[in-house]
Design a protein around this motif. Structure first.
Motif, short mmCIF file in Angstrom:
data_model
loop_
_atom_site.label_atom_id
_atom_site.label_comp_id
_atom_site.label_asym_id
_atom_site.label_seq_id
_atom_site.Cartn_x
_atom_site.Cartn_y
_atom_site.Cartn_z
N VAL A 205 6.89 1.82 8.67
CA VAL A 205 5.71 1.15 8.13
C VAL A 205 4.55 1.35 9.09
CG1 VAL A 205 4.75 -1.02 7.27
CG2 VAL A 205 7.21 -0.56 7.06
N GLY A 206 3.58 2.16 8.69
CA GLY A 206 2.45 2.49 9.55
C GLY A 206 2.51 3.95 9.97
N GLU B 183 2.05 3.81 4.27
CA GLU B 183 0.71 3.63 4.83
C GLU B 183 -0.17 2.92 3.81
OE1 GLU B 183 -2.47 3.09 6.55
OE2 GLU B 183 -1.03 4.17 7.83
N ARG B 184 -0.81 1.83 4.21
CA ARG B 184 -1.63 1.07 3.27
C ARG B 184 -2.96 1.74 2.95
NH1 ARG B 184 -3.55 -4.29 6.72
NH2 ARG B 184 -4.84 -3.21 8.25
N GLY C 159 -3.36 6.36 10.40
CA GLY C 159 -3.63 5.10 11.10
C GLY C 159 -4.90 5.20 11.91
N ASP D 101 0.92 -1.04 0.58
CA ASP D 101 0.82 -2.07 1.61
C ASP D 101 2.10 -2.90 1.63
OD1 ASP D 101 -0.06 -3.79 3.51
OD2 ASP D 101 -1.81 -4.51 2.41
N LEU E 25 8.73 -1.01 12.13
CA LEU E 25 7.37 -1.51 11.92
C LEU E 25 6.48 -0.98 13.04
CD1 LEU E 25 8.18 -5.23 11.02
CD2 LEU E 25 7.92 -3.27 9.49
N CYS F 99 2.74 -1.05 12.78
CA CYS F 99 1.52 -1.37 12.03
C CYS F 99 0.29 -1.55 12.90
CB CYS F 99 1.73 -2.64 11.21
SG CYS F 99 3.18 -2.58 10.14
N VAL G 22 2.60 -8.86 7.83
CA VAL G 22 3.81 -8.04 7.88
C VAL G 22 4.90 -8.70 8.73
CG1 VAL G 22 4.80 -5.82 8.55
CG2 VAL G 22 2.59 -5.90 7.38
#
Length: 493
Positions: free
Chosen positions: A158-159, A182-183, A189, A224, A243, A245, A427
């Motif tokens: 995540v990220g 990736e949001r 990032g 997300d 994670l 993020c 998160v």
């Protein structure tokens, strides 16, 4: 050591820079590389030290010096001198997944610890690194190499900042099936939306993402986690979740008038410009525009400097960068000896450009804001600043206001670049994770495992706001731990 006298025969040379007057007309990188012969000379300057401090990555006097990735710097410096760039690339890739990033944006902790710098100028390690990486892409040596065997284990990352990408790259090489969430609408990032184009052009980031995709990494943008996908879904679908993020909870100002229109966090300002550049070359005008405005930037670090350079390219009327602390000395003090990180004043590209355009350094030291003032329509028109002085209190030095030193400065755009306070909450909360005393995600001592089974954390989310090179080191570290968790052993380095 191919050239024992190289450090005596050749002077340090770095990639040249376009003049400030020329480079502020565009948004591209502005450091053309040295020609091959000169680059070989720079490789020859390496002393092949018996104890190579450049690759140490140790903490001295509270600050790190030497490369956190423990890059095999003397080896590939000598290979640059020998002209064997292909083998240099192989040695570099043993420790660094993304030398094309660190060769552009790393502050070069390695050079601060270079033995040549003890009594002279350090080796131009950072530029050598970039030359090796770009030669690898140009020659095809950096082409896709998907793993021959898959383990069947599935990992969610995540990220997609440096930590997430490094973890994904390592675990994919090991043969695991890796999906990166990736949001944002693009991969990278902070590499994509936190660092301006003139330091890192975004096709460089996309080039690496395309290479990783060709090697088997799956990317899901605009997704997300904690909003579009739940923690429970990831834990159900994957054998491990990493994670990475970042630490994007920006430190805010607490002054009267803070809620007027025209005040933004620096990271949002920079991201809006980058996104608009990529989407339309700034034509659609959705970005936060500094054109024609008096800009005040609160914060003296790299992000503040990036805001200075960005505002000048927008066409701002003026720019002032406020720093709370006193100006650092121009050269090392006696209590800051080599190989410690040099605590000296650095004039970066944005400040150089401000000096060229406005005739003065934008930085105002020992100053902070007391108030923001608005016009009749609620738009920011000025700020009240006050000078500070150091004061010894209970064995520590604090900065206190100088009575009667208030000064009103014109300002229609105020950018807050005062650092970050840890990861955004949603998160970690979605996964039920504990925090440490600095609000970062808590992990096992010396490791990356959280208190939740199958969930690991790495990068700024775990250690706090840091450098790209530390993000890569964190990504490699969590990849080793996850691989051992999944397989019972690991052969990742």
């Amino acid at each position: 050591m191919g050239k024992p006298t190289g450090f005596l025969e050749y002077e340090r040379r770095v990639n040249p820079a376009q003049s400030p007057e020329e480079r502020i007309r565009h948004w591209n990188e502005f450091h053309p590389m040295l020609p091959e012969q000169e680059r070989q000379r720079q490789g020859a300057r390496c002393m092949e030290c018996g104890v190579p401090f450049c690759q140490s990555g140790v903490q001295l006097a509270g600050m790190y010096t030497g490369c956190p990735l423990h890059n095999l710097i003397p080896e590939w410096n000598d290979l640059v001198y020998q002209g064997n760039m292909g083998h240099a690339l192989k040695r570099m890739h043993k420790t660094n997944n993304f030398p094309e990033f660190t060769g552009r944006v790393c502050p070069a902790l390695c050079e601060a610890a270079c033995t040549c710098g003890l009594n002279g100028d350090p080796v131009s390690i950072k530029e050598n690194e970039l030359a090796i990486a770009e030669e690898g892409f140009a020659s095809g040596g950096m082409g896709p190499h998907p793993p021959r065997v898959r383990t069947g284990k599935r990992v969610a990352v995540v990220g997609s900042g440096p930590a997430g990408l490094a973890a994904a790259d390592q675990l994919n090489r090991r043969g695991h099936l890796v999906t990166v969430y990736e949001r944002d609408d693009r991969i990278g990032g902070l590499l994509m939306y936190g660092i301006p184009n003139m330091k890192l052009e975004k096709q460089i980031v996309q080039r690496r993402a395309d290479l990783m995709a060709a090697e088997g990494v799956e990317f899901r943008t605009g997704c997300d986690v904690g909003v579009d996908v739940s923690a429970a879904e990831l834990l159900e679908e994957y054998d491990a979740v990493i994670l990475a993020c970042g630490a994007k909870k920006a430190r805010d100002l607490t002054v009267p008038g803070k809620d007027v229109k025209g005040i933004y966090f620096a990271v949002d300002f920079l991201a809006s410009t980058t996104k608009s550049l990529l989407d339309s070359g700034l034509a659609e005008g959705s970005y936060l525009d500094a054109a024609g405005k008096d800009v005040i930037i609160v914060g003296g670090g790299d992000t503040g400097n990036d805001c200075v350079g960005t505002c000048i390219r927008h066409g701002c009327r003026s720019v002032v960068q406020i720093e709370m602390m006193p100006k650092a000395p121009d050269s090392r003090s006696e209590d800051n000896p080599w190989p410690q990180w040099p605590r000296v004043c650095k004039t970066d590209y944005g400040q150089e450009e401000a000096i060229a355009v406005f005739g003065r350094d934008p930085r105002r030291y020992q100053m902070t804001l007391k108030e923001c003032r608005a016009d009749e329509e609620g738009n920011l028109r000025s700020v009240v600043a006050v000078r500070l002085e150091p004061k010894q209190e209970g064995g520590r030095v604090s900065m206190v206001e100088v009575p009667g030193s208030e000064e009103e400065l014109p300002c229609q755009l105020l950018l807050i670049a005062a650092g970050f306070l840890g990861p955004e909450d949603y998160v970690p909360d979605a996964f039920g994770l504990e925090r440490d005393g600095r609000s970062n995600v808590a992990t096992a001592s010396g490791g990356y495992a959280t208190g939740v089974e199958k969930v690991f954390a790495a990068g700024d989310m775990r250690r706090g706001q840091s450098l790209v090179v530390w993000g890569i080191a964190e990504g490699r570290g969590v990849a080793r731990e996850v691989d051992e968790y999944l397989m019972g052993y690991t052969n990742l380095t």
